[in-house]
Design a protein around this motif. Structure first.
Motif, PDB file in Angstrom:
ATOM      1  N   GLN A 169     -14.239 -22.297   4.639  1.00 13.53           N
ATOM      2  CA  GLN A 169     -13.638 -23.625   4.617  1.00 13.53           C
ATOM      3  C   GLN A 169     -12.436 -23.717   5.550  1.00 13.53           C
ATOM      4  N   TRP A 170     -11.741 -22.610   5.729  1.00 14.52           N
ATOM      5  CA  TRP A 170     -10.529 -22.610   6.551  1.00 14.52           C
ATOM      6  C   TRP A 170     -10.807 -22.981   7.991  1.00 14.52           C
TER       7      TRP A 170
ATOM      8  N   LYS B  69      -6.249 -28.720  11.862  1.00 18.58           N
ATOM      9  CA  LYS B  69      -5.486 -29.845  11.322  1.00 18.58           C
ATOM     10  C   LYS B  69      -4.167 -29.410  10.699  1.00 18.58           C
ATOM     11  N   HIS B  70      -3.875 -28.134  10.757  1.00 19.97           N
ATOM     12  CA  HIS B  70      -2.665 -27.614  10.113  1.00 19.97           C
ATOM     13  C   HIS B  70      -1.411 -28.138  10.816  1.00 19.97           C
TER      14      HIS B  70
ATOM     15  N   LEU C 191      -4.373 -17.845   6.216  1.00 18.17           N
ATOM     16  CA  LEU C 191      -5.669 -18.513   6.271  1.00 18.17           C
ATOM     17  C   LEU C 191      -6.309 -18.604   4.891  1.00 18.17           C
ATOM     18  N   ARG C 192      -5.931 -17.695   4.008  1.00 15.67           N
ATOM     19  CA  ARG C 192      -6.511 -17.712   2.663  1.00 15.67           C
ATOM     20  C   ARG C 192      -6.070 -18.948   1.882  1.00 15.67           C
ATOM     21  N   ASN C 193      -4.881 -19.483   2.188  1.00 19.90           N
ATOM     22  CA  ASN C 193      -4.417 -20.699   1.510  1.00 19.90           C
ATOM     23  C   ASN C 193      -5.217 -21.927   1.913  1.00 19.90           C
ATOM     24  N   LEU C 194      -5.974 -21.841   3.015  1.00 20.89           N
ATOM     25  CA  LEU C 194      -6.801 -22.967   3.439  1.00 20.89           C
ATOM     26  C   LEU C 194      -8.171 -22.949   2.785  1.00 20.89           C
TER      27      LEU C 194
ATOM     28  N   ASN D 245      -7.238 -27.401  -2.857  1.00 20.95           N
ATOM     29  CA  ASN D 245      -6.256 -28.263  -2.207  1.00 20.95           C
ATOM     30  C   ASN D 245      -5.563 -27.468  -1.102  1.00 20.95           C
ATOM     31  N   PRO D 246      -6.117 -27.469   0.108  1.00 21.92           N
ATOM     32  CA  PRO D 246      -5.553 -26.650   1.193  1.00 21.92           C
ATOM     33  C   PRO D 246      -4.113 -27.039   1.501  1.00 21.92           C
ATOM     34  N   GLU D 247      -3.281 -26.023   1.719  1.00 27.68           N
ATOM     35  CA  GLU D 247      -1.875 -26.249   2.028  1.00 27.68           C
ATOM     36  C   GLU D 247      -1.727 -26.351   3.546  1.00 27.68           C
ATOM     37  N   LEU D 248      -1.877 -27.569   4.073  1.00 20.26           N
ATOM     38  CA  LEU D 248      -1.863 -27.781   5.516  1.00 20.26           C
ATOM     39  C   LEU D 248      -0.457 -27.817   6.097  1.00 20.26           C
TER      40      LEU D 248
END
Length: 526
Positions: A8-9, A15-16, A64-67, A71-74
């Protein structure tokens, strides 16, 4: 237990907020530098993604794991501030093997950034602070190099200034690249030491612009650093009139048994050379830097030569001559996940090369066959695979748009991914574990004493048919991702767009549809 992959990342990285900040600096960077060389301002450590901000001279990092969460942390990223930022323009970032230091490399300087310590629940930099001060170390002040290795053929030449070496540069006798090989056991004589016990040292291959390669050995211990005398140039087989070309620009050592050297030229030629141990009956000529009392110098056997498609090959016409004239420096990158694959970056795009013949070569070496001529027959059996990943110069008459970054995400839980960052900071992630991958070890159930006994002829026929189908479906060219120049006012005319469309259609027809039809006919006949 299989590793679960979540990709998904790949959809959210571009878009980050990190890339949003970098895109704001595009206009300022164009005014600041007029150079068109490709850069590499990004790297990845496990699941941590790093990016260098050229305008503010800071290093951004995010996980990258947070993406991969629901709810991705952008907007979550950390800023590593430089206490004494470099005064030169940074072109490349290089991480040391211990992953504690990052070298900031430019045309006018080099400095080292020390990464902060990690602690806390998530093992983040300094417990998760948003802004962290980092110290930069100069290579001269206050420290000094432990040892300095001259890459020239003579000691007097290394002490001369830049103006005095113009004659040597015109002859192509200037070192342009080098690379280390894996740790090997060598005679102490090669390191200028006395004694009978062998020592462990790293072979250092040095490439000169005229295509010649020299060799020395470097031994690193806790007490001192020993550097052997410069040996070479290494003889190359089979001999060639042009000594395998000029304008060499890059060298890469792939750790195999034996080692495989990749030599690149600015015209897009790649030479895959096998490092062979020296033999007493070899007809070798020794230079002044080589002592005949030492061991014989190894030789390079050019296993195959590959030509990269720097500019796309369109239909024959007025642009055909322009395609052959385009040259540019090439950078070689080893793959951290696959030792039979490497990558090439240049002003016009990115290529991936897979050496599928490595396993057969190792079997040939271990068989004890000493006939070098039979290597040519082995090279004709299976060629390497070249994949055109990204093209930033789709038309020969258009200006190239060099990339800003190239990296491999090594974390398999995120999916092995190749990431390219364009000159406008557009992020292009692409999975890479497709065709080129090392052979898997045999399963226990595949032993001869397991299962029913089958006919050897039937097994041979089955294997040969499968290989036959694979050979039919194998592709020699592909359609890369097209990235045009960032100049919006200089859009290509419809005639040039039609050439690109015709070229893409032709590749799909010849490399996909026709080969699939041939494979289907072969299967129906069987």
């Amino acid at each position: 237990m299989a590793v679960e992959c979540n990709d998904q990342w790949r959809n959210f990285l571009g878009k980050h907020e990190l890339f949003v900040k970098l895109r704001q600096n595009v206009e300022a960077e164009v005014l600041r530098s007029n150079r068109t060389l490709n850069k590499n301002l990004f790297f990845c450590l496990d699941d941590d993604f790093f990016a260098w901000d050229e305008k503010n001279s800071v290093l951004y990092t995010t996980s990258l794991r947070n993406l991969n969460t629901e709810n991705p942390e952008l907007s979550d990223f950390k800023t590593l501030l430089c206490i004494n930022p470099p005064l030169f323009e940074v072109d490349y970032l290089l991480v040391n093997p211990s992953q504690h230091y990052v070298a900031l490399i430019g045309a006018k300087g080099l400095t080292v950034l020390a990464l902060p310590k990690r602690w806390g629940k998530r093992s983040e930099f300094e417990g998760g602070k948003s802004k962290i001060n980092c110290k930069l170390y100069s290579l001269k002040d206050p420290h000094s190099p432990v040892r300095t290795l001259s890459l020239s053929q003579s000691e007097e030449q290394s002490m001369s200034n830049a103006r005095g070496s113009s004659y040597t540069a015109s002859l192509g006798e200037v070192a342009v690249a080098f690379d280390f090989g894996p740790l090997v056991e060598v005679s102490p004589v090669l390191l200028g030491q006395k004694g009978k016990a062998n020592l462990f040292a790293y072979p250092l291959y040095i490439l000169y612009e005229n295509g010649e390669t020299s060799l020395t050995y470097v031994s690193i211990s806790h007490s001192n650093v020993n550097i052997g005398r410069l040996q070479g140039p290494l003889p190359m087989y089979p001999p060639a009139e042009d000594n395998y070309g000029y304008y060499a620009c890059a060298i890469l050592c792939l750790s195999h048994v034996p080692n495989v050297l990749v030599i690149a030229t600015e015209s897009g030629l790649l030479y895959h050379c096998v490092v062979l141990e020296a033999e007493e009956d070899d007809d070798q000529t020794f230079t002044e830097s080589w002592d005949s009392k030492l061991e014989l110098v190894p030789s390079l056997y050019v296993f195959e030569c590959v030509t990269l498609e720097l500019a796309l090959k369109l239909a024959p016409g007025e642009d055909e001559q322009l395609e052959s004239d385009f040259t540019c420096p090439i950078k070689l990158h080893r793959d951290p996940l696959c030792n039979i694959r490497y990558h090439c970056t240049h002003e016009a795009g990115v290529h991936t090369v897979g050496l599928m013949w490595i396993s057969k070569l190792q079997k040939y070496i271990h068989s004890g066959d000493e006939d070098k001529d039979s290597l040519q027959e082995l090279a004709a059996e299976q060629k390497c695979i070249v994949e055109h990943i990204l093209c930033t110069k789709p038309l020969p008459c258009r200006q190239s748009s060099p990339i800003k970054g190239f990296l491999i995400v090594p974390d398999l839980s995120l999916g092995a991914t190749l990431v390219c960052v364009t000159s406008t900071y557009e992020c292009i992630p692409r999975p890479i574990l497709t065709v080129v991958r090392p052979s898997s070890p045999p399963l226990l159930c595949s032993e001869e004493d397991r299962g029913p006994v089958t006919s050897p002829l039937k097994a041979l026929a089955s294997d040969s048919f499968e290989k036959h189908i694979r050979n039919i479906l194998s592709r020699v060219s592909a359609n890369p991702v097209f990235i045009r120049s960032s100049d919006k006012d200089n859009a290509p005319p419809p005639q040039e767009c039609l050439q690109l469309l015709s070229r893409a259609t032709q590749v799909f027809r010849e490399e996909y549809i026709l080969k699939q039809d041939l494979a289907r006919e072969e299967i129906q006949r069987r």
